[in-house]
Design a protein around this motif. Structure first.
Motif, PDB file in Angstrom:
ATOM      1  N   ASP A  72      68.430  38.187  59.541  1.00 44.66           N
ATOM      2  CA  ASP A  72      69.412  38.519  60.590  1.00 44.66           C
ATOM      3  C   ASP A  72      70.448  39.516  60.066  1.00 44.66           C
ATOM      4  OD1 ASP A  72      68.138  36.821  62.361  1.00 44.66           O
ATOM      5  OD2 ASP A  72      69.614  35.193  62.139  1.00 44.66           O
ATOM      6  N   TYR A  73      70.883  39.319  58.834  1.00 41.31           N
ATOM      7  CA  TYR A  73      71.854  40.228  58.223  1.00 41.31           C
ATOM      8  C   TYR A  73      71.265  41.634  58.111  1.00 41.31           C
ATOM      9  CZ  TYR A  73      75.290  42.156  55.020  1.00 41.31           C
ATOM     10  OH  TYR A  73      76.250  42.945  54.440  1.00 41.31           O
ATOM     11  N   MET A  94      68.740  33.784  57.719  1.00 42.73           N
ATOM     12  CA  MET A  94      70.079  34.377  57.652  1.00 42.73           C
ATOM     13  C   MET A  94      70.015  35.777  57.032  1.00 42.73           C
ATOM     14  SD  MET A  94      73.614  32.877  55.991  1.00 42.73           S
ATOM     15  CE  MET A  94      72.996  32.843  54.315  1.00 42.73           C
ATOM     16  N   LEU A  95      69.239  35.927  55.959  1.00 42.56           N
ATOM     17  CA  LEU A  95      69.098  37.233  55.329  1.00 42.56           C
ATOM     18  C   LEU A  95      68.438  38.224  56.284  1.00 42.56           C
ATOM     19  CD1 LEU A  95      69.387  39.123  52.932  1.00 42.56           C
ATOM     20  CD2 LEU A  95      67.212  38.227  52.068  1.00 42.56           C
ATOM     21  N   ILE A 135      76.008  35.473  51.378  1.00 36.56           N
ATOM     22  CA  ILE A 135      76.108  36.922  51.388  1.00 36.56           C
ATOM     23  C   ILE A 135      77.561  37.281  51.101  1.00 36.56           C
ATOM     24  CG2 ILE A 135      75.869  39.012  52.763  1.00 36.56           C
ATOM     25  CD1 ILE A 135      73.613  37.563  54.302  1.00 36.56           C
ATOM     26  N   ILE A 141      73.000  44.989  49.590  1.00 33.55           N
ATOM     27  CA  ILE A 141      73.319  43.632  50.017  1.00 33.55           C
ATOM     28  C   ILE A 141      73.615  42.829  48.752  1.00 33.55           C
ATOM     29  CG2 ILE A 141      72.450  41.549  51.136  1.00 33.55           C
ATOM     30  CD1 ILE A 141      70.506  43.380  52.691  1.00 33.55           C
TER      31      ILE A 141
END
Length: 119
Positions: free
Chosen positions: A31-32, A28-29, A4, A13
């Motif tokens: 969570d982001y 991870m995405l 990211i 994003i």
């Protein structure tokens, strides 16, 4: 795997995708997204995809779960690539309900940003 990157627009994003997508990448995405957007807030994605060698089985499954969970939040996808297969996949995604997708060459980055900012 993806990274990211910092974005010049808070509603976009920016990710750099390379090699294989994994379950860790999908988590991870997600969570982001959860950290930066409300559940009813839409966002755009600017993805740099110089090379992609598919996805692990876990990556496919976790990515599908994220897509289903966040489907109504996705607005526009701008994909920057020179790979014909990735271009075709992006063009096909543009036919999905509620999703806009465009492909850009690396030298068209400003055009991609301009398209993402259009209403």
């Amino acid at each position: 795997m993806f990274t990211i990157l910092s974005s010049r627009d808070p509603s976009t994003i920016v990710i750099d995708i390379s090699e294989k997508l994994t379950g860790h990448d999908a988590k991870m995405l997600d969570d982001y997204i959860q950290g930066f957007f409300d559940d009813d807030q839409s966002f755009n994605v600017l993805a740099f995809v110089p090379e992609l060698n598919g996805s692990t089985l876990e990556g496919f499954w976790e990515g599908t779960k994220v897509n289903v969970k966040r489907w109504k939040q996705f607005s526009k996808f701008a994909v920057v690539t020179e790979r014909a297969l990735i271009e075709l996949g992006t063009q096909a995604a543009g036919y999905l309900p509620g999703l806009q997708a465009q492909v850009y060459k690396p030298n068209q980055l400003e055009e991609a940003w301009n398209w993402l900012k259009e209403d």
